[in-house]
Design a protein around this motif. Structure first.
Motif, mmCIF file in Angstrom:
data_model
loop_
_atom_site.group_PDB
_atom_site.id
_atom_site.type_symbol
_atom_site.label_atom_id
_atom_site.label_comp_id
_atom_site.label_asym_id
_atom_site.label_seq_id
_atom_site.Cartn_x
_atom_site.Cartn_y
_atom_site.Cartn_z
ATOM 1 N N LYS A 3 149.125 20.799 22.990
ATOM 2 C CA LYS A 3 148.671 22.127 23.384
ATOM 3 C C LYS A 3 149.781 22.897 24.106
ATOM 4 C CE LYS A 3 145.111 24.488 26.118
ATOM 5 N NZ LYS A 3 143.879 24.305 26.952
ATOM 6 N N GLN A 4 150.483 22.232 25.010
ATOM 7 C CA GLN A 4 151.568 22.896 25.746
ATOM 8 C C GLN A 4 152.660 23.390 24.819
ATOM 9 O OE1 GLN A 4 152.919 20.068 28.690
ATOM 10 N NE2 GLN A 4 150.924 20.012 29.739
ATOM 11 N N GLN A 5 153.013 22.595 23.815
ATOM 12 C CA GLN A 5 154.061 23.028 22.880
ATOM 13 C C GLN A 5 153.609 24.227 22.060
ATOM 14 O OE1 GLN A 5 157.279 21.792 22.948
ATOM 15 N NE2 GLN A 5 156.361 20.886 24.780
ATOM 16 N N ASN A 6 152.342 24.292 21.721
ATOM 17 C CA ASN A 6 151.823 25.462 21.026
ATOM 18 C C ASN A 6 151.862 26.697 21.925
ATOM 19 O OD1 ASN A 6 150.380 25.085 18.143
ATOM 20 N ND2 ASN A 6 150.310 23.149 19.263
ATOM 21 N N GLN A 7 151.578 26.507 23.187
ATOM 22 C CA GLN A 7 151.636 27.626 24.130
ATOM 23 C C GLN A 7 153.062 28.137 24.312
ATOM 24 O OE1 GLN A 7 149.662 25.736 27.456
ATOM 25 N NE2 GLN A 7 147.666 26.602 26.910
ATOM 26 N N GLN A 62 137.066 17.155 19.682
ATOM 27 C CA GLN A 62 136.360 18.428 19.584
ATOM 28 C C GLN A 62 136.892 19.429 20.602
ATOM 29 O OE1 GLN A 62 132.305 17.028 19.975
ATOM 30 N NE2 GLN A 62 131.940 17.121 17.764
ATOM 31 N N GLU A 63 137.249 18.931 21.770
ATOM 32 C CA GLU A 63 137.803 19.797 22.817
ATOM 33 C C GLU A 63 139.138 20.402 22.394
ATOM 34 O OE1 GLU A 63 139.385 19.370 27.450
ATOM 35 O OE2 GLU A 63 138.077 17.815 26.597
ATOM 36 N N PHE A 64 139.930 19.635 21.640
ATOM 37 C CA PHE A 64 141.255 20.087 21.200
ATOM 38 C C PHE A 64 141.285 20.337 19.686
ATOM 39 C CE2 PHE A 64 142.086 17.881 25.165
ATOM 40 C CZ PHE A 64 143.104 18.618 25.767
ATOM 41 N N GLU A 65 140.158 20.695 19.118
ATOM 42 C CA GLU A 65 140.016 20.727 17.656
ATOM 43 C C GLU A 65 141.065 21.596 16.967
ATOM 44 O OE1 GLU A 65 136.705 21.827 14.208
ATOM 45 O OE2 GLU A 65 136.247 22.144 16.323
ATOM 46 N N GLU A 66 141.437 22.702 17.554
ATOM 47 C CA GLU A 66 142.382 23.612 16.890
ATOM 48 C C GLU A 66 143.753 22.979 16.686
ATOM 49 O OE1 GLU A 66 143.910 26.970 19.398
ATOM 50 O OE2 GLU A 66 142.487 26.168 20.871
ATOM 51 N N TYR A 67 144.036 21.883 17.390
ATOM 52 C CA TYR A 67 145.341 21.217 17.280
ATOM 53 C C TYR A 67 145.274 19.918 16.459
ATOM 54 C CZ TYR A 67 145.975 24.353 21.240
ATOM 55 O OH TYR A 67 146.002 25.464 22.051
ATOM 56 N N ILE A 68 144.106 19.596 15.906
ATOM 57 C CA ILE A 68 143.939 18.356 15.152
ATOM 58 C C ILE A 68 143.976 18.673 13.661
ATOM 59 C CG2 ILE A 68 142.491 16.337 14.731
ATOM 60 C CD1 ILE A 68 143.597 16.591 17.592
ATOM 61 N N LEU A 69 144.958 18.104 12.950
ATOM 62 C CA LEU A 69 145.052 18.357 11.514
ATOM 63 C C LEU A 69 144.300 17.295 10.729
ATOM 64 C CD1 LEU A 69 146.286 20.386 9.546
ATOM 65 C CD2 LEU A 69 148.246 18.859 9.315
ATOM 66 N N ASN A 70 144.591 16.044 10.956
ATOM 67 C CA ASN A 70 143.907 14.914 10.312
ATOM 68 C C ASN A 70 143.596 13.864 11.357
ATOM 69 O OD1 ASN A 70 145.386 14.373 6.975
ATOM 70 N ND2 ASN A 70 144.098 16.005 7.734
ATOM 71 N N VAL A 71 142.584 13.073 11.086
ATOM 72 C CA VAL A 71 142.339 11.833 11.824
ATOM 73 C C VAL A 71 142.658 10.699 10.858
ATOM 74 C CG1 VAL A 71 140.640 10.406 13.017
ATOM 75 C CG2 VAL A 71 140.546 12.907 13.225
ATOM 76 N N ARG A 72 143.549 9.806 11.264
ATOM 77 C CA ARG A 72 144.030 8.768 10.372
ATOM 78 C C ARG A 72 143.496 7.403 10.806
ATOM 79 N NH1 ARG A 72 147.299 11.758 7.408
ATOM 80 N NH2 ARG A 72 148.070 10.020 6.149
ATOM 81 N N ILE A 73 143.284 6.527 9.840
ATOM 82 C CA ILE A 73 142.722 5.199 10.098
ATOM 83 C C ILE A 73 143.818 4.157 9.906
ATOM 84 C CG2 ILE A 73 141.000 3.502 9.376
ATOM 85 C CD1 ILE A 73 139.259 5.846 8.427
ATOM 86 N N GLY A 74 144.060 3.357 10.930
ATOM 87 C CA GLY A 74 145.130 2.364 10.896
ATOM 88 C C GLY A 74 144.618 0.966 10.613
#
Length: 366
Positions: free
Chosen positions: A153-157, A191-203
Motif C-alpha cells: 500500500k505504501q509503495q502505491n501511495q 478484503q481490507e487490502f483488496e485493491e492491492y491483491i491481484l491473485n491468491v496463489r496456492i503453494g
C-alpha cells in the motif's frame, strides 16, 4: 501483450471465435487478475533474464516471477538482489533506447522472503519498481500478512502501481485444527487490502513438504488427499462471490511426454475447481497452460446467454448447443468468470480444442 499473439499472426487466427484481448500491468485490475496465466519462476540470480525479454525469446511468456526465496540458497540472496537490480536497470535502458516498449514487457513480479526483505528491497529498487507488476508474498499468514500488505500500500501511495500475490502454503493452513480460523482471518485481511491483491496463489509443494510426500508424474496434487482437502477448504473460503482469483499449484515435471500429460490432467482439475492460471518452472509448460484456459465455444455461448437473460424474465432455458440446462441465477457467477476468462485467453471456434492450438492431433479431445 496478448496471449497467442504469435500464433494469431502466423495463421492460426481461424482457431478463435474471439481472439484474446490485449493487456499490460496498467490494465484494470478486475481484468488483469485473469491475465497472469502461466507464471514462470526464475532464480533472481539468472543473468540473462533482461536480454531474453528484450529479444522476445519466449513469445508466449507473459508473466515472470524473479525468485529470491526457494529458488536461491541462503548464501545466494545478496547476489540475487544485486542481479535483480541489474536486470531492471537493463530493461530501463532498453526502454530509453527504444529496444523494447512497456506493452511488450511481461508482467514482472519479485518473490521476496519476508516483509523485512520487501521493505529493504523497495528502498533499493526505487524507481525501477515501475517495471514491476508486483511482489509475490510467500508463506502468507494472518500474523505476517499485514506487514506485507502495508508495504504494498505504501509503495502505491508513492506512485508505484504494484500488486501483492500472497501464497497460501504455511503449516497454519495445512493443519486441520488451525485451518478454518486461519483462512477466515487471512480472508478478512485480504478484503481490507483488496485493491492491492491481484491473485491468491496456492503453494502445494510446501504443503507436500510438511507432510513428507510428493506427487509422481502419473498423479495430480488432487490425488494427495490431505493436500486435496486443504485446497478444497481454500477454495471454499476464497472463491465466494468471485471476489478473489486463485491460481493453481506448480507442476514439477518437465522434458518428458508424460510430464505434459500430467500437467494437462492437473490443469483440467484446476480449471474445473475454479482456479485460473498456474505457477510453472519450465518454458515448455507455458503454452499448455495458456491453451487450456481458452474458453470453449459452447461455454462462451452459454455464459453470454446467461448474462443476457439475467433481467429476471426467465429462470431457466436450454443451452445454445441444446445439450444442457442453463439456470440463470445458479450459473450467473460462473458466466461472469467465464466472460472474464474469454477476454483474457480468447474463445475457440466450434469444434476446436486446446490440442489444435498446440498442434497435437488426438481423438476425442475434450
Amino acid at each position: 501483450m496478448r496471449f497467442f499473439e504469435k500464433e494469431i499472426m502466423n495463421g492460426q487466427r481461424d482457431l478463435f471465435y474471439r481472439i484474446p484481448g490485449e493487456f499490460s500491468k496498467y490494465t484494470n485490475k478486475n481484468q488483469l487478475r485473469y491475465c497472469v496465466g502461466a507464471a514462470l519462476y526464475m532464480p533472481a540470480t539468472r543473468e540473462v533474464i533482461a536480454e531474453e525479454i528484450i529479444a522476445h525469446k519466449h513469445p508466449s511468456l507473459t508473466t515472470i516471477v524473479l525468485d529470491l526465496e526457494d529458488a536461491l540458497g541462503d548464501l545466494q540472496v545478496s547476489e540475487g538482489i544485486e542481479q535483480l537490480k541489474r536486470t531492471l536497470t537493463t530493461l530501463k535502458e532498453a526502454m530509453e533506447d527504444g529496444r523494447i516498449f512497456v506493452e511488450k514487457i511481461p508482467l514482472l513480479f519479485v518473490r521476496v522472503r519476508s516483509a523485512d526483505q520487501l521493505h529493504q528491497l523497495t528502498e533499493q529498487l526505487g524507481n525501477r519498481q515501475h517495471f514491476l507488476t508486483g511482489y509475490v508474498l510467500p508463506k502468507f499468514t494472518s500474523d505476517n500478512g499485514r506487514d506485507f500488505l502495508q508495504l504494498i500500500k505504501q509503495q502505491n501511495q508513492l506512485g508505484f502501481q504494484l500488486y501483492g500475490m500472497p501464497i497460501l502454503e504455511s503449516g497454519e493452513i495445512l493443519l486441520k485444527e488451525k485451518r478454518l480460523q486461519e483462512l477466515l482471518q487471512i480472508r478478512d485481511l485480504l478484503q481490507e487490502f483488496e485493491e492491492y491483491i491481484l491473485n491468491v496463489r496456492i503453494g502445494s509443494t510446501d504443503f507436500c513438504g510438511l507432510l513428507g510426500v510428493r506427487r509422481s508424474i502419473h498423479h495430480t496434487v488432487y490425488d494427495i488427499q490431505p493436500v486435496r482437502d486443504c485446497i478444497t477448504d481454500i477454495l471454499n473460503v476464497f472463491l465466494r462471490d468471485s471476489q478473489f482469483v486463485l491460481s493453481g499449484s506448480v507442476w514439477e515435471y518437465f522434458n518428458q511426454d508424460l510430464a505434459i500429460k500430467g500437467l494437462e490432467k492437473e490443469i483440467e482439475l484446476d480449471r474445473l475447481n475454479g482456479l485460473i492460471g498456474k505457477t510453472i518452472i519450465h518454458p515448455t509448460h507455458i503454452k499448455t497452460v495458456q491453451a487450456m484456459y481458452v474458453v470453449s465455444h459452447e461455454d462462451y455461448l452459454d455464459a453470454e446467454r446467461i448474462l443476457l437473460q439475467a433481467d429476471g424474465s426467465i429462470g431457466v432455458e436450454k443451452s445454445a448447443y441444446g445439450n444442457k440446462m442453463n439456470e440463470i441465477k445458479p450459473h450467473y457467477s460462473w458466466a461472469q468468470r467465464t466472460m472474464m476468462r474469454a477476454e483474457a485467453f480468447g474463445v475457440f471456434n466450434k469444434g476446436v480444442y486446446f490440442t489444435d492450438l498446440l498442434g497435437v492431433k488426438v481423438q476425442n479431445a475434450v
